[in-house]
Structures are given as structure tokens and as C-alpha cells.
Design an enzyme around this catalytic site. Sequence first.
Site, PDB file in Angstrom:
ATOM      1  N   PRO A   1      13.537  25.542  10.395  1.00  0.00           N
ATOM      2  CG  PRO A   1      11.353  25.037  10.960  1.00  0.00           C
ATOM      3  CD  PRO A   1      12.680  24.401  10.730  1.00  0.00           C
ATOM      4  CD  GLU A   2      18.212  29.465   9.965  1.00  0.00           C
ATOM      5  OE1 GLU A   2      18.740  30.570  10.181  1.00  0.00           O
ATOM      6  OE2 GLU A   2      18.664  28.659   9.127  1.00  0.00           O
TER       7      GLU A   2
ATOM      8  CE  LYS B   1      18.066  28.404  15.094  1.00  0.00           C
ATOM      9  NZ  LYS B   1      19.086  27.379  14.824  1.00  0.00           N
TER      10      LYS B   1
ATOM     11  NE  ARG C   1      15.814  14.108   9.180  1.00  0.00           N
ATOM     12  CZ  ARG C   1      17.008  14.434   8.695  1.00  0.00           C
ATOM     13  NH1 ARG C   1      17.365  15.698   8.609  1.00  0.00           N
ATOM     14  NH2 ARG C   1      17.852  13.497   8.312  1.00  0.00           N
TER      15      ARG C   1
ATOM     16  CG  ASN D   1      23.948  26.530   8.005  1.00  0.00           C
ATOM     17  OD1 ASN D   1      24.989  26.966   8.487  1.00  0.00           O
ATOM     18  ND2 ASN D   1      23.942  25.743   6.954  1.00  0.00           N
TER      19      ASN D   1
END
Length: 417
Positions: free
Chosen positions: A2-3, A60, A132, A196
Site C-alpha cells: 500500500p502506497e 504511508k 507478513r 515503488n
Amino acid sequence: MPEISEITRVVHYINRYLAGKVIKNVVANEDAIVFKDTTSSAFVKAMLGKKVVEAKQQGKYFWIEMDSPPHPVMHFGMTGWITFSKAPEAHYRADMAEEDDDKEEIEWPPRFMKFVFEMEDEGNNAAFTDARRLGRVRLIDVPAEQIRKVSPLKENGPDPVVDGLDEDWFKGVLNQRKKPVKALLLDQGFISGVGNWVGDEILYHARIHPEQYSNTLSKAQQKQLYESTMYVCKTACELLGDSSKFPEDWLFKYRWGKGKKGNALPNGEKIDFVKVGGRTSAYVKTRQKATGGTAVKEEARGSDEDSGEVKKSAKKRKAIKTEEDETSVKKGKRGIKPKTEDEEVKTPAKRGRKKAAKVEESQSEEEEENREEEEEEESEVEVKISRKGKSRVKEEKAVVDGSTGTPAGRRSSRLKK
């Protein structure tokens, strides 16, 4: 991961479904990694019975302003998200329009749940999930208007959409820093929220090579980079990160799912990939040409690639033959008949080429899987995960190099290219 635009999406849905309502119950799973500087039990106690005022963001990071301190400040890391029981379309990869009446059912509680808010209106729940465990949930015990003035938000740069960017300041930073421009865009201390894919999209529209040093950009390039940064961030946020609504001329539409023949734009222009600042960056070589100093010269990977591969192949064959000759001599001394020259070269070289092809294919798949990975891994556990990943790759290379007799350094250099 997520950006900036995906965080905008989450903030939008928190304000739509939770704002103005009281949290009647909180369920949290103990996780000493995700809950930063607090515990699940302390989090439950702090949130229970509180009223949600509104959600806000800085890049973010996002937070939920409660009717009294402390306030939860969150970061999704690589795989974090907030799932809403009444809004399956809230997921940023959903291809469902908001006005769709046919909503898919959501598994509840969702997998990898860290905490759940059960709101006062029945059936209205929200859960923070993270497979994660690289996301972070903090409690900040200050008045709401002071949240951005304390860690971790005070260390971050301005949010292009929430705060806007001063053009002169932006250009000044570019001139002062000698850093690959893609790496600079990813620096959250410079600008908040650019990750990214957003960074690649900005550079694609600005027609700037990701490896070019920021202080070598011309005034025209600096202006274009500023305008592209504002355009990409604002457009993505206005669309709430819904990629199905992104403009058709965006690189985002064509960069994913790299196949055997690679990716390309609709007109056939090839999309290439290069590592910049430890991240895999997508760019179009025919459009994004370096006009100044770069971290790695394009020529080393471009026009001389074919001739370089021929030279490397010849050196590898020579290395294989030399090692096999030495092995044969040793065996001869022990009374074992040495192999003929043809046998010595042909079989190991052939085997080496096959294994090299497998390693290259594996490397390509690994880069594809890790393309969206987060550049900032905050805890020691994250660092350990990263080191273990690198160690595995080194071990795999070592096995291949050992079976072919190829020097490990030379094989590693080729794989990176």
C-alpha cells in the site's frame, strides 16, 4: 505494498463507515511485532468505548482521531490492510465498483487479523490484517492536533496531496542530493507516500532514467519531475488507488506479470527492469534516457550486452576446462584414467549452461514476486527475514557454481544483469 493512494482509500472508508460511531467492543490478538511500543491488551483497553472522530493520513501512515487520547497510528508495511465487513469493495485490488449491488461475502473474522473494531451499529466491523507482520500499530498519547509533531510522523517529509509540495523547495533538494533519483523519491524523509510503483510512474511521465543522479537533472527536468510527482499522486489518490480506473497511458497498466518475452507498451516499446536502491524499478529505455551521471552506466547493460555475454561464455568455458584438467591430473596420480579433452569440456559446460538457465529463470521469478516489497523494514525481525532471504540466494548460487566450476563472483554478476 500500500502506497499513498491506497492509504487514501483506507482513510476514505474509515470516515465513511466508522466516523461518528462508538466502538462497543474490541478484539485483539497478541503480537509483539505488529503492536509497537504497546500491547494488544493495552490497545483494547484504550479503544473500548471510544468514539471515532475521523481518519487522516501522512503518506504511508494514517491514524484514527478518537474523542480523547490516545489515538491509534498505523502503517501497513508490505501486506497490511483494513477490511470492512460492510464494504468488500474497499480492498484496493478489488475490481468491483462502489455502486455495485452484488457484494461478495467477506470471511469474518478475516485471516491474519490483528484487531477488530465492533461498532455500535450491528454488523459494522473493521479489522486490521497483516499476513507478513511488517505493519505497525501504535498508540500516540497526545492531543489530536499534535500527532504529526511526534514520532514516527515528525521524521517524515510532506505528503504531496495533503500538504502539497513547494516547487522551489523540491528543486533545491534535487540540487543538494547526489542520489539516484528513484532512490530519492522513495526516501520518506523527502516526500511521504511515494513507493515503488508510484516512483516508477512519476519517472515514466517525467521521462527520466531511474538511475540518474538527482543533482544532474536540468532545470527543465526538475520542473517536469515536480509536475509529474504532483500529477501521479493526485490522480491516484482521487481514484482511491483503484487501478482499474487509472489512465490507459500509465506504465502501471503494463508493468506487471512479466513473462518470458518481457513486458511492453501497446506500441511495442519494451519495459525494462533495473535495481535501484535495492528495489526493482520498471522503466522504458526508449523514453527514459539518462542525460547526466548515473549510479550504473546504461552502456554496461545495453548496447554491449551481446558482446559481453560472448566474452563471459568464453571465460566460463576456459574456467571449466582448467578446473577439470586439474581434477583429471589428480585422478591420474591415484591410478584413475583421466577423461579425454572432449569429455572434460563438453559435459560440464553443457550441464553448466542448463543450470545457469535455471538460476536465471528462478532469479526472474523471484524479482517478480518481490516487486511490490516495502523498502522500509522497521524491526529486527524484518532485518532477519531480509538476511535469510539473501543467504538462501547465495547458497543456491554456490551450489550451481560448485557443480560447473564457474567462479561465484562472475556468475553472480551475470545474474544481476
